[in-house]
Design an enzyme around this catalytic site. Structure first.
Site, PDB file in Angstrom:
ATOM      1  N   HIS A  34      -8.229  -0.690   0.137  1.00  0.00           N
ATOM      2  CA  HIS A  34      -7.267  -1.789  -0.023  1.00  0.00           C
ATOM      3  C   HIS A  34      -8.080  -3.040  -0.348  1.00  0.00           C
ATOM      4  O   HIS A  34      -9.025  -3.354   0.372  1.00  0.00           O
ATOM      5  CB  HIS A  34      -6.502  -2.054   1.269  1.00  0.00           C
ATOM      6  CG  HIS A  34      -5.852  -0.859   1.886  1.00  0.00           C
ATOM      7  ND1 HIS A  34      -4.486  -0.760   2.036  1.00  0.00           N
ATOM      8  CD2 HIS A  34      -6.372   0.283   2.404  1.00  0.00           C
ATOM      9  CE1 HIS A  34      -4.194   0.393   2.635  1.00  0.00           C
ATOM     10  NE2 HIS A  34      -5.337   1.035   2.870  1.00  0.00           N
TER      11      HIS A  34
ATOM     12  N   CYS B  63       0.789  -1.238   0.000  1.00  0.00           N
ATOM     13  CA  CYS B  63       0.000   0.000   0.000  1.00  0.00           C
ATOM     14  C   CYS B  63       0.820   1.287   0.000  1.00  0.00           C
ATOM     15  O   CYS B  63       0.495   2.208  -0.769  1.00  0.00           O
ATOM     16  CB  CYS B  63      -1.039  -0.021   1.120  1.00  0.00           C
ATOM     17  SG  CYS B  63      -0.606  -0.926   2.589  1.00  0.00           S
TER      18      CYS B  63
ATOM     19  N   GLN C  68       0.879 -11.073  -3.407  1.00  0.00           N
ATOM     20  CA  GLN C  68      -0.521 -10.694  -3.244  1.00  0.00           C
ATOM     21  C   GLN C  68      -1.128 -10.265  -4.584  1.00  0.00           C
ATOM     22  O   GLN C  68      -0.447  -9.642  -5.400  1.00  0.00           O
ATOM     23  CB  GLN C  68      -0.649  -9.527  -2.261  1.00  0.00           C
ATOM     24  CG  GLN C  68      -0.292  -9.867  -0.831  1.00  0.00           C
ATOM     25  CD  GLN C  68      -0.481  -8.660   0.076  1.00  0.00           C
ATOM     26  OE1 GLN C  68      -0.028  -7.567  -0.223  1.00  0.00           O
ATOM     27  NE2 GLN C  68      -1.151  -8.864   1.202  1.00  0.00           N
TER      28      GLN C  68
ATOM     29  N   HIS D  87      -5.321  -1.114  -4.950  1.00  0.00           N
ATOM     30  CA  HIS D  87      -5.769   0.010  -4.142  1.00  0.00           C
ATOM     31  C   HIS D  87      -6.554   0.957  -5.022  1.00  0.00           C
ATOM     32  O   HIS D  87      -6.094   1.352  -6.098  1.00  0.00           O
ATOM     33  CB  HIS D  87      -4.580   0.713  -3.488  1.00  0.00           C
ATOM     34  CG  HIS D  87      -3.860  -0.168  -2.522  1.00  0.00           C
ATOM     35  ND1 HIS D  87      -2.825  -0.998  -2.908  1.00  0.00           N
ATOM     36  CD2 HIS D  87      -4.071  -0.404  -1.192  1.00  0.00           C
ATOM     37  CE1 HIS D  87      -2.405  -1.689  -1.852  1.00  0.00           C
ATOM     38  NE2 HIS D  87      -3.153  -1.348  -0.812  1.00  0.00           N
TER      39      HIS D  87
ATOM     40  N   LYS E  69     -12.829  -3.634   7.665  1.00  0.00           N
ATOM     41  CA  LYS E  69     -12.670  -4.407   6.431  1.00  0.00           C
ATOM     42  C   LYS E  69     -13.795  -5.414   6.281  1.00  0.00           C
ATOM     43  O   LYS E  69     -14.337  -5.929   7.256  1.00  0.00           O
ATOM     44  CB  LYS E  69     -11.325  -5.130   6.408  1.00  0.00           C
ATOM     45  CG  LYS E  69     -11.092  -6.091   7.567  1.00  0.00           C
ATOM     46  CD  LYS E  69      -9.715  -6.742   7.479  1.00  0.00           C
ATOM     47  CE  LYS E  69      -9.457  -7.636   8.687  1.00  0.00           C
ATOM     48  NZ  LYS E  69      -8.174  -8.359   8.602  1.00  0.00           N
TER      49      LYS E  69
ATOM     50  N   ASP F   6      -2.901  -7.738  -5.231  1.00  0.00           N
ATOM     51  CA  ASP F   6      -3.209  -6.564  -4.424  1.00  0.00           C
ATOM     52  C   ASP F   6      -3.650  -5.402  -5.297  1.00  0.00           C
ATOM     53  O   ASP F   6      -3.124  -5.197  -6.392  1.00  0.00           O
ATOM     54  CB  ASP F   6      -1.951  -6.164  -3.646  1.00  0.00           C
ATOM     55  CG  ASP F   6      -2.261  -5.449  -2.354  1.00  0.00           C
ATOM     56  OD1 ASP F   6      -3.443  -5.333  -2.017  1.00  0.00           O
ATOM     57  OD2 ASP F   6      -1.304  -5.023  -1.690  1.00  0.00           O
TER      58      ASP F   6
ATOM     59  N   ARG G 299       7.400 -11.137   5.075  1.00  0.00           N
ATOM     60  CA  ARG G 299       7.112 -10.939   6.490  1.00  0.00           C
ATOM     61  C   ARG G 299       7.877 -11.978   7.294  1.00  0.00           C
ATOM     62  O   ARG G 299       7.853 -13.170   6.958  1.00  0.00           O
ATOM     63  CB  ARG G 299       5.607 -11.037   6.771  1.00  0.00           C
ATOM     64  CG  ARG G 299       4.813  -9.933   6.104  1.00  0.00           C
ATOM     65  CD  ARG G 299       3.327 -10.007   6.364  1.00  0.00           C
ATOM     66  NE  ARG G 299       2.613  -9.043   5.521  1.00  0.00           N
ATOM     67  CZ  ARG G 299       1.299  -8.962   5.410  1.00  0.00           C
ATOM     68  NH1 ARG G 299       0.532  -9.803   6.101  1.00  0.00           N
ATOM     69  NH2 ARG G 299       0.740  -8.071   4.626  1.00  0.00           N
TER      70      ARG G 299
END
Length: 676
Positions: free
Chosen positions: A547, A365, A412, A416, A501, A414, A394
């Site tokens: 997100h 992000c 991901q 946004h 979320k 992912d 991570r």
């Protein structure tokens, strides 16, 4: 005169009960059947012991086995309590720590006596037998309220150093609840918030099973002593337990690590803890999913971008991740002083003692905000939807790593979405519909949608959280998903530190649920990273940042798919879609010709010309989960046909011409989003 309390029941009726009455008394007053069935009570919305007296006028709902969620949590909590008592009964000198209920059972962490050593799986049968004895004794579970010093001294006197340490972290002056099995001074007792059932005899002695023993550090810290964690599964009755054990057996057969090895999809090894070595077969699945997702996001109006893996630690401090995720980030020194960019002055360090550090991104992000901030954005350009197959890292503890399901390096799907406030509900609604298409395309017809609400520790104002939660709720209503059919539920306290979320929980082929996709409505990060757009009034405004992810991560989602399908993928995802195999060597040339034509048609094909019996070949390719076997012999070569066997089908093989076989396989292999 006895003081009377008014107790309001769910049906709207009100009963007057004398001071000192309990929910059990109300159940008995209603009828003996309810008195026997009632396990606990909700008093003004709080789950309590059924024997705990009312403190005033109250709203009461009695909990029975029909209230399965609440009942299971209570039962599992009690089984953990009984486990702890049983272990101390048969292994004197064992110290107790804590043991919560879990999604399918319970566990408890113990510090065995030094001379005894850690517990092992061989100890479980004896512990189970002692647990049944404790249950059969049917002793009441009695709640007592003590002050902190009394609790501390009790545990010190009984050699319970772990409990004594823990209790001193509770607020001074706060009453502490202790639960005793029985009324006598010598009865077993434990520090516990509760609630509990009325007695141990309320548990079904045939509805639990201890499953395994593992190590666990006290309070999860490797610097602390290693404890023995005993796991168990627990249910309301034997029928539920038996059904669960069947699911467990089926889950073992579907284990993605086992199937991954059989199908030669991937492997893991110590040289790269928590990272996956993808083999050609496994990466075929990855690429098919990646291509599918790109088509879906292209048609939904996303723009794909790519952001750096490694960023200055100052960026993570600005975003707030440094304070929340620092211990889970891979951090490296920035050894070479960096020069200012094209005439710009270098920024002063903002991290005391840590200015020259870089970090591998744990999420995408902040990088997407930096792309958004390039240039000036007008309100007319919004929404802007940035998508990235972003590789993240991570630093998960070694003990938490689990195949593809929990890794350190992952990618991901992912995205946004930067939008105005008036666009939020429509954007979230559109995402709900996109996620619905994806999950159904991939074979998940059942899923739940849940709204995770603000946690206690969070950034942002209550006003912003009120707006964000309402917007997500309104979007789900607009998408028609805030219904029982979609398992709609609100989860207090489970949102991220920066945003509430929506979560998607998939149900797989054997009834397990997996939390995968999310969308979060964030007003915090645009503020912290100074993202703006020029609004219609000519002034700068903050965009809202949504997100969102559908797979969550490719690694974990592929693991879920492997277990959902037990390796028997739909044809468009299968690494090898068909194998042409011979009955006799005289058909080798014909088999090669058939394979060549299938390959030219875009079908992932292999040939098997080994001098082995056909039944042996069928078994071997079945183990590798190949969907289609095209068997050829002399007759097929003479007639220009193939005999097709489907994986797992009991039907007789289907004989057809090569042209017909190619047309059938090519049609079946089309990804679902490309089918007319």
């Amino acid at each position: 005169m006895t003081k009377m309390f008014k107790i309001a029941l769910p049906d709207g009726s009100v009963r007057e009960m004398p001071e000192g009455s309990t929910p059990a008394d109300v159940a008995a007053a209603i009828g003996p059947g309810l008195a026997k069935a009632a396990l606990a009570a909700k008093v003004d919305g709080e789950v309590r012991d059924i024997m705990r007296p009312f403190e005033g006028d109250s709203n009461l709902a009695l909990i029975t086995s029909r209230d399965e969620k609440d009942a299971l949590e209570l039962v599992r909590h009690d089984f953990a309590h009984v486990l702890a008592e049983a272990v101390q009964n048969i292994f004197p000198g064992t110290q107790i720590t804590f043991g919560p209920a879990t999604d399918d059972g319970f566990y408890y962490d113990f510090a065995p006596a030094p001379e005894r050593g850690p517990f092992t799986d061989e100890d479980l049968p004896a512990i189970e037998e002692e647990m049944r004895r404790v249950i059969a004794a049917d002793k009441p579970l009695v709640r007592e309220v003590w002050d902190r010093e009394r609790v501390r001294q009790f545990f010190i006197d009984h050699g319970e150093t772990f409990k004594a340490e823990w209790v001193m972290e509770l607020p001074e002056g706060e009453p502490i609840t202790m639960y005793k099995t029985g009324h006598g001074e010598a009865d077993w007792i434990d520090l516990c918030r509760g609630p509990h059932l009325a007695s141990t005899g309320k548990l079904d002695p045939n509805a639990f099973k201890l499953t395994r023993v593992s190590g666990a550090y006290w309070r999860g810290d490797p610097k602390n002593p290693m404890l023995s964690r005993i796991y168990g599964t627990a249910w309301l009755n034997k029928k539920q337990l038996d059904a669960y054990l069947v699911r467990l057996e089926e889950a073992a057969k579907r284990d993605h690590r086992k199937i991954g090895q059989e199908m030669d999809l991937f492997h893991l090894q110590a040289e790269a803890h928590g990272s996956v070595f993808w083999h050609p077969n496994g990466f075929v699945i990855w690429r098919a999913l990646e291509a599918y997702m790109r088509r879906r996001i292209d048609e939904a109006g996303y723009q794909e971008i790519k952001t750096p893996q490694l960023m200055d630690a100052r960026q993570w401090e600005r975003s707030g991740h440094w304070g929340k995720y620092r211990e889970n980030m891979f951090v490296v020194p920035d050894e070479i002083p960096h020069a200012p960019e094209d005439g710009q002055e270098d920024e002063a360090p903002i991290l005391s003692g840590e200015a020259d550090l870089m970090a591998l991104k744990p999420m995408n992000c902040p990088g997407h905000v930096l792309v958004f901030k390039q240039g000036i954005t007008s309100y007319r350009e919004l929404p802007i939807r940035f998508y990235e197959n972003g590789s993240c890292h991570r630093n998960e503890p070694h003990g938490a790593l689990h195949g593809l399901m929990r890794v350190r390096q992952f990618t991901q799907d992912d995205a946004h979405i930067f939008c105005r406030e008036d666009q939020i509900v429509e954007e979230v609604r559109a995402f709900c519909e996109l996620a619905d298409r994806v999950y159904k395309d991939l074979g998940f017809s059942g899923y739940g949608v849940k709204l995770a609400l603000r946690p206690d520790k969070r950034f942002g104002s209550d006003e912003d959280w009120d707006k964000a939660e309402a917007e997500l709720r309104d979007a789900v209503v607009a998408a028609g998903m805030a219904t029982e059919e979609f398992g709609w539920e609100e989860l207090p306290g489970e949102g991220a530190f920066y945003a509430p979320k929506l979560e998607w929980h998939l149900t797989d082929a054997i009834g397990r649920t997996w939390q995968v996709g999310t969308i979060q409505s964030d007003r915090v990060l645009p503020e912290r990273l100074d993202a703006t757009y020029i609004a219609e009034d000519g002034a700068k405004h903050r965009p809202i940042m949504l997100h969102r992810a559908i797979f969550g991560s490719y690694e974990r989602f592929i693991g879920i798919l492997i277990e959902h399908y037990a390796g028997k993928f739909p044809l468009w995802l299968a690494p090898v879609q068909a194998v042409v195999t011979t009955i006799v060597s005289d058909a080798d040339d014909y088999a090669k010709q058939v394979a060549s034509r299938l390959e030219a048609a875009g079908i992932r094909i292999e040939t098997d010309l080994r001098n082995e019996k056909i039944n042996y070949k069928v078994r071997e390719h079945s183990l590798k989960k190949v969907p289609l076997l095209l068997v050829v012999g002399k007759r097929e070569a003479e007639e220009g046909t193939v005999a097709i066997r489907r994986l797992g089908s009991e039907e007789r093989q289907l004989v057809m011409s090569v042209d017909e076989a190619i047309a059938m396989i090519a049609e079946e292999a089309i990804p679902p989003d490309l089918k007319l």
